[in-house]
Scaffold this motif. Structure first.
Motif, mmCIF file in Angstrom:
data_model
loop_
_atom_site.group_PDB
_atom_site.id
_atom_site.type_symbol
_atom_site.label_atom_id
_atom_site.label_comp_id
_atom_site.label_asym_id
_atom_site.label_seq_id
_atom_site.Cartn_x
_atom_site.Cartn_y
_atom_site.Cartn_z
ATOM 1 N N CYS A 3 -45.036 -77.010 32.104
ATOM 2 C CA CYS A 3 -44.799 -76.030 31.148
ATOM 3 C C CYS A 3 -43.371 -76.551 30.342
ATOM 4 N N VAL A 5 -41.205 -74.872 29.225
ATOM 5 C CA VAL A 5 -39.969 -73.698 29.405
ATOM 6 C C VAL A 5 -38.941 -74.578 30.607
ATOM 7 N N CYS A 8 -39.253 -74.761 34.515
ATOM 8 C CA CYS A 8 -40.647 -74.440 34.816
ATOM 9 C C CYS A 8 -41.340 -75.421 35.506
ATOM 10 N N ASN A 10 -44.363 -75.124 36.563
ATOM 11 C CA ASN A 10 -45.740 -74.733 36.631
ATOM 12 C C ASN A 10 -46.783 -75.595 35.723
ATOM 13 N N CYS A 36 -47.281 -72.538 30.740
ATOM 14 C CA CYS A 36 -48.142 -71.978 31.636
ATOM 15 C C CYS A 36 -48.376 -70.375 31.552
ATOM 16 N N HIS A 39 -45.433 -67.795 31.005
ATOM 17 C CA HIS A 39 -44.572 -67.921 29.875
ATOM 18 C C HIS A 39 -45.539 -67.668 28.460
#
Ligand SMILES: [Zn+2]
Length: 148
Positions: A3, A5, A8, A10, A36, A39
């Motif tokens: 992801c 972000v 992150c 994920n 993800c 988010h």
């Protein structure tokens, strides 16, 4: 790939264009990022975000919510009605220049509530600041710059 972000780990499940209206115009960069599900959900729910080039040069990075504080950006909420000469009762080593103290109500990006910061400025810098602000306000409002 994770992801986009920051921090992150994920797996991304969706690609989102964060700026489908292209506020920068047709030539602006795409803000399509992989997110993800958690988010993607908070962004869809209206969380504040900033998309920028990652510090390590690895591409885009999205900062969300409280992460925005690390940008160190402040938005002026209101212009002071009065400017004074500062705390006359304070004695100091000269760390606060003689001149003006400008209380400015600001909101740090990523933080909930506004606060007042106190800018200390001497007369010469105040004039320079006023000129620069006037010039940029003219440009923003698409007017011809004033000449002194
Ligand atoms: Zn994520």
């Amino acid at each position: 790939m994770n992801c986009f972000v920051k921090d992150c780990r994920n797996d991304p499940v969706t690609a989102r264009d964060l700026d489908p209206g292209r506020t920068g115009g047709w030539a602006s960069l795409s803000y399509e990022v992989a997110l993800c599900q958690p988010h993607a959900d908070v962004i869809a729910a209206g969380a504040d975000w900033v998309c920028r080039g990652a510090e390590d040069g690895s591409g885009k990075e999205v900062l969300i919510g409280e992460q925005l504080k690390e940008l160190g950006q402040f938005v002026v909420q209101s212009v002071p009605g009065t400017i004074n000469s500062g705390k006359m009762s304070w004695h100091h080593s000269g760390v606060l220049p003689a001149g003006m103290m400008i209380p400015v109500n600001v909101q740090q990006v990523g933080e909930g509530k506004p606060r007042t910061i106190h800018l200390h400025i001497d007369a010469a810098r105040a004039r320079e600041l006023a000129e620069v602000l006037e010039m940029h306000a003219d440009i923003q409002e698409d007017r011809a710059p004033r000449t002194a």
